[in-house]
Scaffold this active site. Structure first.
Site, PDB file in Angstrom:
ATOM      1  N   GLY A  19      34.683  40.652  28.251  1.00  0.00           N
ATOM      2  CA  GLY A  19      34.260  39.558  27.365  1.00  0.00           C
ATOM      3  C   GLY A  19      32.945  39.885  26.668  1.00  0.00           C
ATOM      4  O   GLY A  19      32.791  39.686  25.448  1.00  0.00           O
ATOM      5  N   ASP A  21      36.331  44.383  38.922  1.00  0.00           N
ATOM      6  CA  ASP A  21      37.748  44.596  38.631  1.00  0.00           C
ATOM      7  C   ASP A  21      38.047  46.043  38.223  1.00  0.00           C
ATOM      8  O   ASP A  21      39.196  46.471  38.282  1.00  0.00           O
ATOM      9  CB  ASP A  21      38.217  43.669  37.494  1.00  0.00           C
ATOM     10  CG  ASP A  21      37.963  42.199  37.804  1.00  0.00           C
ATOM     11  OD1 ASP A  21      37.833  41.854  38.991  1.00  0.00           O
ATOM     12  OD2 ASP A  21      37.883  41.405  36.841  1.00  0.00           O
ATOM     13  N   ARG A  28      32.045  39.690  45.311  1.00  0.00           N
ATOM     14  CA  ARG A  28      31.044  39.836  44.236  1.00  0.00           C
ATOM     15  C   ARG A  28      29.616  39.798  44.774  1.00  0.00           C
ATOM     16  O   ARG A  28      28.659  39.996  44.023  1.00  0.00           O
ATOM     17  CB  ARG A  28      31.228  38.716  43.207  1.00  0.00           C
ATOM     18  CG  ARG A  28      32.561  38.762  42.465  1.00  0.00           C
ATOM     19  CD  ARG A  28      32.362  38.669  40.975  1.00  0.00           C
ATOM     20  NE  ARG A  28      31.649  37.492  40.563  1.00  0.00           N
ATOM     21  CZ  ARG A  28      32.190  36.448  39.951  1.00  0.00           C
ATOM     22  NH1 ARG A  28      33.487  36.440  39.700  1.00  0.00           N
ATOM     23  NH2 ARG A  28      31.459  35.432  39.575  1.00  0.00           N
TER      24      ARG A  28
HETATM   25  O1  F6P Z   1      36.045  39.505  36.664  1.00  0.00           O
HETATM   26  C1  F6P Z   1      35.487  39.346  37.932  1.00  0.00           C
HETATM   27  C2  F6P Z   1      36.191  38.256  38.687  1.00  0.00           C
HETATM   28  O2  F6P Z   1      35.588  38.141  39.971  1.00  0.00           O
HETATM   29  C3  F6P Z   1      37.694  38.402  38.827  1.00  0.00           C
HETATM   30  O3  F6P Z   1      38.073  39.346  39.800  1.00  0.00           O
HETATM   31  C4  F6P Z   1      38.116  36.999  39.118  1.00  0.00           C
HETATM   32  O4  F6P Z   1      39.436  36.776  38.722  1.00  0.00           O
HETATM   33  C5  F6P Z   1      37.151  36.178  38.291  1.00  0.00           C
HETATM   34  O5  F6P Z   1      36.028  36.999  38.018  1.00  0.00           O
HETATM   35  C6  F6P Z   1      36.673  34.903  38.945  1.00  0.00           C
HETATM   36  O6  F6P Z   1      35.877  34.217  38.063  1.00  0.00           O
HETATM   37  P1  F6P Z   1      34.982  32.947  38.452  1.00  0.00           P
HETATM   38  O7  F6P Z   1      33.727  33.470  39.090  1.00  0.00           O
HETATM   39  O8  F6P Z   1      34.745  32.257  37.160  1.00  0.00           O
HETATM   40  O9  F6P Z   1      35.793  32.144  39.417  1.00  0.00           O
END
Ligand code: F6P
Length: 380
Positions: free
Chosen positions: A120, A143, A291
């Site tokens: 993005g 990812d 994350r």
């Molecule tokens: O792109 C990173 C990611 O952690 C993806 O693996 C997951 O689908 C998405 O972001 C989750 O996003 P959010 O933090 O908005 O729930």
């Protein structure tokens, strides 16, 4: 006339991941050490540039940054300057605020913006570059799905966390003779599931790129049982789906460029397996655990090298590019070439071949090649 100091902007966009602060640290240190340049950081990704919210960052900020998870600048995955959400009454309208972003950038006397982010952020950066913004991108995401680079920072740390979790799940699987399903993030790409599945000794690995045949999954559980192995570990990517089925959407996020948030396929899979076999399944969804935390040593090295490279490119006027990791060194590619493109797992990838060789079930019936399966059963 004394030449003014060069000035760089930096921002972190999209979902956070380990290593963002390590890049910020490398940018600040290289800018100061090598170019006597100053750095300002925008808050919350492109939101900070559009709304002119920033602060200077310098060497005083550096201590502790290398190991710190998240991002000291904050981030947002809703701040596309070309499709910017603005509250009108009770609802949001989307406006093109790209001119405001460029105006703020020029008003601050910035030479180059270093935009650290995923697909993005790269797409927004490419759009702004086309309108004249001097930008260099740095690829991040757990990812690992960005085109133009062999790997993104954040991925390795997530892989380590996922593998550690799978290792721990093994004990309960063995003790209770269960099918344990571990669901990992990764969106439409299976890198995290496949990588952690292999590293964690998963018996079945299901990824979005290869829609799974539930019979093949159950056959693997039965085969293991016939070999005296009364448990199975399944690692499934959140974007996986059954043959002829759909991805499981957990929620839709208003104002996000990609509104879909995946999650929950593991529960569906557990019901499918329990419906067909006399086994007990349990589900663990790792979610945002992947994350968090401190970056792995690999990610610290990668993030630092990419941050250094980004500053060199910026200072040498090589703009409109994304730094990338290829052939074991930091290179760069035109940001235009990567924007809007995803790098997915292919049947020929060495990790896929490795999984096949050691008998890991990828959701494909035994005796048929993945290529043939995809052509004849999935894409028919
Ligand atoms: O792109 C990173 C990611 O952690 C993806 O693996 C997951 O689908 C998405 O972001 C989750 O996003 P959010 O933090 O908005 O729930």
């Amino acid at each position: 006339m004394v030449k003014a100091k060069k000035r760089l902007g930096v921002l972190t966009g999209g979902g956070d991941c380990p290593g963002l602060n390590a890049v910020i640290r490398a940018v600040v240190k290289t800018a100061e050490n090598e170019y006597n340049a100053e750095v300002i950081g925008f808050f919350d990704g492109y939101e900070g540039l559009v709304e002119n919210r920033f602060r200077p960052i310098d060497m005083k900020d550096a201590p502790g940054l290398l190991t710190r998870g998240g991002t000291i600048l904050g981030t947002s995955n809703r701040a596309d300057p070309f499709h910017y959400p603005v509250l009108e009454g009770d609802d949001y309208v989307h406006l093109d605020r790209s001119n405001q972003a460029i105006f703020n950038f020029e008003s601050l006397g910035l030479d180059v913006l270093i935009a650290i982010g995923g697909d993005g952020t790269m797409a927004a950066s490419a759009g702004l570059a086309a309108k004249g913004l001097r930008v260099v991108g740095v690829p991040k995401t757990i990812d690992n799905d960005l085109a133009g680079t062999d790997v993104t920072f954040g991925f390795d740390s997530a892989l380590v966390t996922a593998t550690d979790a799978i290792d721990k799940i093994h004990t309960t699987a063995q003790s209770h003779h269960r099918v344990m399903i571990v669901e990992v993030m990764g969106r439409y790409a299976g890198w995290l599931a496949l990588g952690s599945g292999l590293a964690g000794g998963g018996d079945i690995v299901l990824i979005p790129e290869f829609p799974y045949d539930i019979e093949a999954v159950c056959d693997q559980v039965k085969l293991r049982k016939s070999q005296g192995k009364n448990f199975s570990i399944v690692v499934v990517g959140e974007g996986a789906k059954a043959l002829g089925g759909e991805m499981v959407v957990q929620r839709r996020v208003k104002n996000s460029p990609d509104a879909i948030r995946l999650g929950g396929i593991s529960n569906r899979l557990a019901s499918q397996i329990e419906g067909l076999l006399n086994v007990e399944c349990r589900v663990t969804i790792l979610g945002h655990l992947l994350r968090g935390g401190t970056p792995s040593a690999f990610d610290r090295l990668l993030a630092t090298q990419l941050g250094v490279k980004a500053v060199h490119l910026a200072m040498q006027g090589e703009i409109g590019r994304m730094v990338s990791w290829r052939h074991n060194e930091a290179e760069s590619v035109p940001i235009d070439d990567v924007a809007g493109k995803l790098r997915l797992v292919t049947p020929k990838h060495p990790w896929v071949k490795t999984a096949e060789s050691i008998g890991v079930c990828l959701g494909v019936p035994a005796g048929i090649s993945i290529e043939k399966y995809l052509t004849e059963m999935v894409h028919q």
